[in-house]
Scaffold this active site. Structure first.
Site, PDB file in Angstrom:
ATOM      1  N   THR A  41      -3.475  38.129   8.869  1.00 32.58           N
ATOM      2  CA  THR A  41      -2.921  39.444   8.928  1.00 32.58           C
ATOM      3  C   THR A  41      -1.465  39.324   8.150  1.00 32.58           C
ATOM      4  OG1 THR A  41      -3.958  39.218  11.268  1.00 32.58           O
ATOM      5  CG2 THR A  41      -2.014  40.784  11.033  1.00 32.58           C
ATOM      6  N   PHE A  62     -10.811  40.177  13.322  1.00 29.28           N
ATOM      7  CA  PHE A  62     -10.326  40.616  14.948  1.00 29.28           C
ATOM      8  C   PHE A  62     -10.964  39.577  15.824  1.00 29.28           C
ATOM      9  CE2 PHE A  62     -10.898  44.119  12.182  1.00 29.28           C
ATOM     10  CZ  PHE A  62      -9.508  44.992  12.597  1.00 29.28           C
ATOM     11  N   ARG A 102     -11.193  36.820  18.651  1.00 31.02           N
ATOM     12  CA  ARG A 102     -10.256  36.199  19.706  1.00 31.02           C
ATOM     13  C   ARG A 102     -10.721  34.611  19.857  1.00 31.02           C
ATOM     14  NH1 ARG A 102     -12.777  39.355  24.190  1.00 31.02           N
ATOM     15  NH2 ARG A 102     -14.426  39.135  23.097  1.00 31.02           N
ATOM     16  N   ASN A 153      -4.168  45.717  17.132  1.00 27.29           N
ATOM     17  CA  ASN A 153      -3.261  44.522  18.034  1.00 27.29           C
ATOM     18  C   ASN A 153      -2.267  45.211  18.803  1.00 27.29           C
ATOM     19  OD1 ASN A 153      -5.034  42.602  17.374  1.00 27.29           O
ATOM     20  ND2 ASN A 153      -3.446  41.236  16.321  1.00 27.29           N
ATOM     21  N   PHE A 165      -8.518  44.461  28.819  1.00 28.23           N
ATOM     22  CA  PHE A 165      -7.169  44.491  28.530  1.00 28.23           C
ATOM     23  C   PHE A 165      -6.416  45.252  29.545  1.00 28.23           C
ATOM     24  CE2 PHE A 165      -6.834  41.814  24.717  1.00 28.23           C
ATOM     25  CZ  PHE A 165      -7.946  41.515  24.539  1.00 28.23           C
ATOM     26  N   ALA A 194      -3.240  42.744  34.449  1.00 31.22           N
ATOM     27  CA  ALA A 194      -1.887  42.454  34.732  1.00 31.22           C
ATOM     28  C   ALA A 194      -1.693  41.064  34.874  1.00 31.22           C
ATOM     29  CB  ALA A 194      -1.597  43.228  35.856  1.00 31.22           C
ATOM     30  N   GLY A 195      -0.554  40.361  34.703  1.00 27.72           N
ATOM     31  CA  GLY A 195      -0.008  39.162  34.746  1.00 27.72           C
ATOM     32  C   GLY A 195       1.159  38.556  34.157  1.00 27.72           C
ATOM     33  N   GLY A 217       0.451  36.386  25.187  1.00 30.08           N
ATOM     34  CA  GLY A 217       1.091  35.230  24.514  1.00 30.08           C
ATOM     35  C   GLY A 217      -0.008  34.923  23.089  1.00 30.08           C
ATOM     36  N   CYS A 246      -1.014  35.769  17.914  1.00 26.00           N
ATOM     37  CA  CYS A 246      -1.227  37.173  17.430  1.00 26.00           C
ATOM     38  C   CYS A 246      -0.392  38.327  17.840  1.00 26.00           C
ATOM     39  CB  CYS A 246      -2.672  37.406  17.209  1.00 26.00           C
ATOM     40  SG  CYS A 246      -3.755  36.374  16.143  1.00 26.00           S
TER      41      CYS A 246
HETATM   42  P1  NAD Z   1      -3.750  28.444  11.482  1.00 27.62           P
HETATM   43  O1  NAD Z   1      -2.134  28.127  11.822  1.00 27.62           O
HETATM   44  O2  NAD Z   1      -4.580  27.888  12.514  1.00 27.62           O
HETATM   45  O3  NAD Z   1      -4.116  28.154  10.203  1.00 27.62           O
HETATM   46  C1  NAD Z   1      -3.623  27.945   8.900  1.00 27.62           C
HETATM   47  C2  NAD Z   1      -4.117  27.108   8.233  1.00 27.62           C
HETATM   48  O4  NAD Z   1      -3.797  27.136   6.690  1.00 27.62           O
HETATM   49  C3  NAD Z   1      -3.463  25.670   8.288  1.00 27.62           C
HETATM   50  O5  NAD Z   1      -4.535  24.683   8.529  1.00 27.62           O
HETATM   51  C4  NAD Z   1      -2.593  25.404   7.405  1.00 27.62           C
HETATM   52  O6  NAD Z   1      -2.377  24.025   6.914  1.00 27.62           O
HETATM   53  C5  NAD Z   1      -3.370  26.096   6.071  1.00 27.62           C
HETATM   54  N1  NAD Z   1      -2.450  26.565   4.869  1.00 27.62           N
HETATM   55  C6  NAD Z   1      -1.357  26.737   4.889  1.00 27.62           C
HETATM   56  N2  NAD Z   1      -0.744  26.950   3.588  1.00 27.62           N
HETATM   57  C7  NAD Z   1      -1.705  26.547   2.733  1.00 27.62           C
HETATM   58  C8  NAD Z   1      -2.196  26.759   1.463  1.00 27.62           C
HETATM   59  N3  NAD Z   1      -1.084  27.005   0.565  1.00 27.62           N
HETATM   60  N4  NAD Z   1      -3.160  26.524   0.929  1.00 27.62           N
HETATM   61  C9  NAD Z   1      -4.589  26.108   1.755  1.00 27.62           C
HETATM   62  N5  NAD Z   1      -4.188  25.978   3.075  1.00 27.62           N
HETATM   63  C10 NAD Z   1      -3.074  26.345   3.486  1.00 27.62           C
HETATM   64  O7  NAD Z   1      -3.841  29.921  11.267  1.00 27.62           O
HETATM   65  P2  NAD Z   1      -4.746  30.779  12.112  1.00 27.62           P
HETATM   66  O8  NAD Z   1      -4.253  31.243  13.641  1.00 27.62           O
HETATM   67  O9  NAD Z   1      -6.093  30.683  11.424  1.00 27.62           O
HETATM   68  O10 NAD Z   1      -4.560  32.644  11.299  1.00 27.62           O
HETATM   69  C11 NAD Z   1      -4.498  32.604  10.020  1.00 27.62           C
HETATM   70  C12 NAD Z   1      -4.287  34.238   9.774  1.00 27.62           C
HETATM   71  O11 NAD Z   1      -5.245  34.898  10.563  1.00 27.62           O
HETATM   72  C13 NAD Z   1      -2.989  34.612  10.545  1.00 27.62           C
HETATM   73  O12 NAD Z   1      -2.640  35.825   9.378  1.00 27.62           O
HETATM   74  C14 NAD Z   1      -3.370  35.283  11.698  1.00 27.62           C
HETATM   75  O13 NAD Z   1      -2.403  36.360  11.958  1.00 27.62           O
HETATM   76  C15 NAD Z   1      -4.755  35.925  11.377  1.00 27.62           C
HETATM   77  N6  NAD Z   1      -5.667  36.021  12.623  1.00 27.62           N
HETATM   78  C16 NAD Z   1      -5.645  35.007  13.436  1.00 27.62           C
HETATM   79  C17 NAD Z   1      -6.391  35.174  14.523  1.00 27.62           C
HETATM   80  C18 NAD Z   1      -6.496  33.920  15.746  1.00 27.62           C
HETATM   81  O14 NAD Z   1      -7.271  34.124  16.395  1.00 27.62           O
HETATM   82  N7  NAD Z   1      -5.804  32.759  15.478  1.00 27.62           N
HETATM   83  C19 NAD Z   1      -7.269  36.249  14.844  1.00 27.62           C
HETATM   84  C20 NAD Z   1      -7.243  37.113  13.849  1.00 27.62           C
HETATM   85  C21 NAD Z   1      -6.244  37.225  12.691  1.00 27.62           C
HETATM   86  C1  UDX Z   2      -6.095  38.680  19.925  1.00 25.49           C
HETATM   87  C2  UDX Z   2      -7.121  39.948  19.585  1.00 25.49           C
HETATM   88  O1  UDX Z   2      -7.625  40.282  20.680  1.00 25.49           O
HETATM   89  C3  UDX Z   2      -7.957  39.720  18.402  1.00 25.49           C
HETATM   90  O2  UDX Z   2      -8.397  40.749  18.226  1.00 25.49           O
HETATM   91  C4  UDX Z   2      -7.175  39.189  17.336  1.00 25.49           C
HETATM   92  O3  UDX Z   2      -8.030  38.905  16.191  1.00 25.49           O
HETATM   93  C5  UDX Z   2      -6.260  37.939  17.427  1.00 25.49           C
HETATM   94  O4  UDX Z   2      -5.339  38.387  18.845  1.00 25.49           O
HETATM   95  P1  UDX Z   2      -6.350  36.226  21.119  1.00 25.49           P
HETATM   96  O5  UDX Z   2      -4.787  36.268  20.842  1.00 25.49           O
HETATM   97  O6  UDX Z   2      -7.085  35.197  20.699  1.00 25.49           O
HETATM   98  O7  UDX Z   2      -6.740  37.416  20.437  1.00 25.49           O
HETATM   99  O8  UDX Z   2      -6.533  36.756  22.677  1.00 25.49           O
HETATM  100  P2  UDX Z   2      -6.782  37.954  23.560  1.00 25.49           P
HETATM  101  O9  UDX Z   2      -8.004  37.596  24.289  1.00 25.49           O
HETATM  102  O10 UDX Z   2      -6.649  39.063  23.068  1.00 25.49           O
HETATM  103  O11 UDX Z   2      -5.600  37.720  24.485  1.00 25.49           O
HETATM  104  C6  UDX Z   2      -4.211  37.668  24.050  1.00 25.49           C
HETATM  105  C7  UDX Z   2      -3.182  37.418  25.208  1.00 25.49           C
HETATM  106  O12 UDX Z   2      -2.971  38.685  26.051  1.00 25.49           O
HETATM  107  C8  UDX Z   2      -3.360  36.113  25.908  1.00 25.49           C
HETATM  108  O13 UDX Z   2      -2.250  35.670  26.344  1.00 25.49           O
HETATM  109  C9  UDX Z   2      -3.874  36.912  27.320  1.00 25.49           C
HETATM  110  O14 UDX Z   2      -3.893  36.093  28.410  1.00 25.49           O
HETATM  111  C10 UDX Z   2      -3.197  38.106  27.321  1.00 25.49           C
HETATM  112  N1  UDX Z   2      -4.171  39.219  28.061  1.00 25.49           N
HETATM  113  C11 UDX Z   2      -5.298  39.662  27.548  1.00 25.49           C
HETATM  114  C12 UDX Z   2      -3.358  39.815  29.287  1.00 25.49           C
HETATM  115  O15 UDX Z   2      -2.815  39.333  29.659  1.00 25.49           O
HETATM  116  N2  UDX Z   2      -4.343  40.836  29.842  1.00 25.49           N
HETATM  117  C13 UDX Z   2      -5.569  41.198  29.311  1.00 25.49           C
HETATM  118  O16 UDX Z   2      -5.869  42.067  29.888  1.00 25.49           O
HETATM  119  C14 UDX Z   2      -5.870  40.580  28.171  1.00 25.49           C
END
Ligand code: NAD
Ligand code: UDX
Length: 464
Positions: free
Chosen positions: A126, A157, A159, A213, A254, A257-258, A262, A265
């Site tokens: 992102t 997208f 979760r 988001n 979504f 309430a609570g 966190g 993302c």
């Molecule tokens: P993460 O922190 O779990 O993983 C990132 C990985 O990248 C780590 O293993 C790190 O060691 C590696 N890394 C860092 N620098 C590097 C480099 N130069 N070369 C190779 N590897 C390297 O991150 P994440 O939660 O998977 O999120 C990744 C991206 O996707 C973010 O931009 C986030 O906003 C987006 N995103 C996350 C979620 C989610 O649910 N976590 C959902 C949608 C989008």
């Molecule tokens: C979110 C987006 O949903 C997902 O599309 C994006 O790719 C990454 O960020 P994620 O953070 O994994 O996913 O979890 P999500 O289920 O969206 O919940 C996010 C937070 O909102 C959690 O802390 C959850 O407890 C809270 N939440 C969710 C609420 O408080 N109320 C709700 O009704 C839904």
């Protein structure tokens, strides 16, 4: 079948790589974290995600999924040069809420220096609007000799906790590029998923991710604001959300309430969008309010605890749930972790338990007693805070919990329990927005939670 390199093997990269491998492609995942790659080669997962371990094993055994720390191996295997490079590195919150792009920059530079054949760079991280253009500039400038490449934005997208099923059953695939043929090549990968595929320009694709988001975070803060009003007026926000959700224009999702949102993302993405707007001289009033309400929700638990037990200094507090949501071990911006710290600052003795996030918690929380189960955590406590709605907590033995506690004070940060049941069990129970207890004068007629709650739940508490 395509040859795919995935850079960054975290929640998104590992799920993306494994899912593409499961769809029959050859995928090689690269990460700078050597321990992570060494573990993955032995089948040890870096994250807790239901179903992931088995899927990784299956695809590794089939020879379709590989792990490396070498960009050269990932990009330039002579037998299988990468057609596409998916970038899935972290973009954490930086100074003033701005997204920190240092990892994206490093990937762009390294790919430019190493790749020896035409490639499509697909950005799944992102990233702020305009980053795709910036990445293209970096790659052009850093290439030792010109090698054709295109940049496509493909925001993710999924979760956490339902990542594989979200990846495999997406509501939509968004692809943005100035190079339509590159976007269409990436689209081919997703055709088996039978989801709508939208092709647009780079900046629009990047904005779709932030806007999505931010909208979901807004829904959460909206229902939390309603919850606070419900609480003051004696209405039950859970029922309100159900009633609102029947309207197809609103939807039920979504509206829980609570403790608010966190995770890795929503908090950083709402901040980053706000920062982008501010830099452009805009005033994103609604986004500011969304963040403020979210922060206030966490503090409201502290206020409720003070209301119930007075000065918190020396009080014993149990936190149930440390992951930011159920079915993940991710504690990034977790309300449970935050609350543990807040209670500690008030001088309380904090005990805590989470079904899977204990190892991650041990790394960040000091002087908190980490317990083996819920019962050890609540033993001798003045007040219990439920911070994550894990299934395990849904069926907890509440009679035993109450017996173990010093005082029966229970704050349910996720509205998991039925207030009437908790009341009958003898707890002094507080949800968020459940409108109990306080007699309210509304048009002359006093109403209490007891009277409405008993009618709604069918529990007869006449005379109590
Ligand atoms: P993460 O922190 O779990 O993983 C990132 C990985 O990248 C780590 O293993 C790190 O060691 C590696 N890394 C860092 N620098 C590097 C480099 N130069 N070369 C190779 N590897 C390297 O991150 P994440 O939660 O998977 O999120 C990744 C991206 O996707 C973010 O931009 C986030 O906003 C987006 N995103 C996350 C979620 C989610 O649910 N976590 C959902 C949608 C989008
Ligand atoms: C979110 C987006 O949903 C997902 O599309 C994006 O790719 C990454 O960020 P994620 O953070 O994994 O996913 O979890 P999500 O289920 O969206 O919940 C996010 C937070 O909102 C959690 O802390 C959850 O407890 C809270 N939440 C969710 C609420 O408080 N109320 C709700 O009704 C839904």
């Amino acid at each position: 079948m395509k040859n795919i390199a995935v850079i960054g093997v975290g929640y998104v990269g590992l799920v993306t790589g494994t899912s593409f491998a499961d769809m029959g492609n050859r995928v090689i995942c690269v990460d700078v974290n050597e321990e992570r790659i060494a573990n993955l080669r032995q089948g040890i997962m870096p994250i807790y995600e239901p179903g992931l371990e088995e899927m990784v094993r299956r695809n590794v055994n089939a020879g379709r999924l590989l792990f490396t720390t070498s960009y050269a191996d990932a990009l330039n295997d002579p037998q299988a040069p990468a057609d596409m490079v998916f970038v899935a590195v972290g973009t954490p919150e930086g100074v003033d809420g701005e997204a920190d792009l240092r990892y994206v920059r490093s990937v762009a530079e390294t790919v430019a220096e190493i790749v020896d054949h035409p490639v499509i760079v697909v950005n799944k991280s992102t990233v702020p609007v305009g980053t795709g253009d910036w990445v293209a500039d970096i790659v052009s400038h850093k290439q030792p000799r010109p090698v054709p490449f295109s940049v496509v934005s493909n925001p993710e997208f999924l979760r956490e906790g339902s990542a594989i099923s979200d990846f495999m059953n997406p509501d939509r695939i968004i692809l943005g590029s100035l190079d339509r043929s590159a976007a269409e090549a990436v689209a081919q990968l997703y055709i088996p998923l039978r989801a709508p595929i939208m092709v647009t320009d780079l900046r629009t694709a990047e904005m779709i991710k932030y806007a999505s988001n931010a909208f979901l975070a807004t829904k959460i803060s909206f229902i939390n604001e309603i919850a606070n009003i419900c609480e003051a007026l004696g209405a039950d926000v859970k029922e309100v959300a159900i009633g609102m959700g029947y309207d197809k224009r609103i939807g039920r999702a979504f509206l829980d309430a609570g403790l608010g949102y966190g995770g890795s993302c929503f908090p950083k993405d709402v901040s980053a969008l706000t920062h982008m707007a501010n830099v452009q001289g805009k005033h994103p009033q609604m986004l500011e309010a969304v963040m403020q309400i979210n922060a206030d929700q966490r503090r409201s638990v502290l206020l409720k605890a003070r209301e119930l037990c007075g000065d918190l200094s020396g009080k014993n507090v149990a936190i149930l749930g440390l992951a930011f949501k159920p079915n993940t071990d991710d504690i990034r911006d977790s309300p449970g972790i935050d609350l543990a710290r807040m209670f500690q600052e008030q001088g309380a003795n904090v005990k805590a338990y989470d079904p899977v996030a204990m190892p991650n918690t041990a790394r960040v929380l000091k002087d908190v007693k980490l317990c083996a189960d819920s019962y050890e955590a609540v033993d001798g406590c003045d007040v219990v805070i439920l911070a994550t709605e894990w299934n395990e907590f849904k069926n907890i033995d509440l009679v035993r919990v109450k017996k173990l506690m010093k005082l029966p004070l229970f704050i349910d940060g996720r509205n998991l329990y039925d207030p009437a049941t908790m009341y009958d069990l003898g707890f002094v129970y507080r949800g968020l927005g459940r409108g109990y207890g306080k007699p309210v004068t509304n048009g002359g007629a006093p109403q209490t939670w007891q009277s409405w709650g008993s009618w709604n739940s069918g529990v007869n508490r006449e005379g109590k």
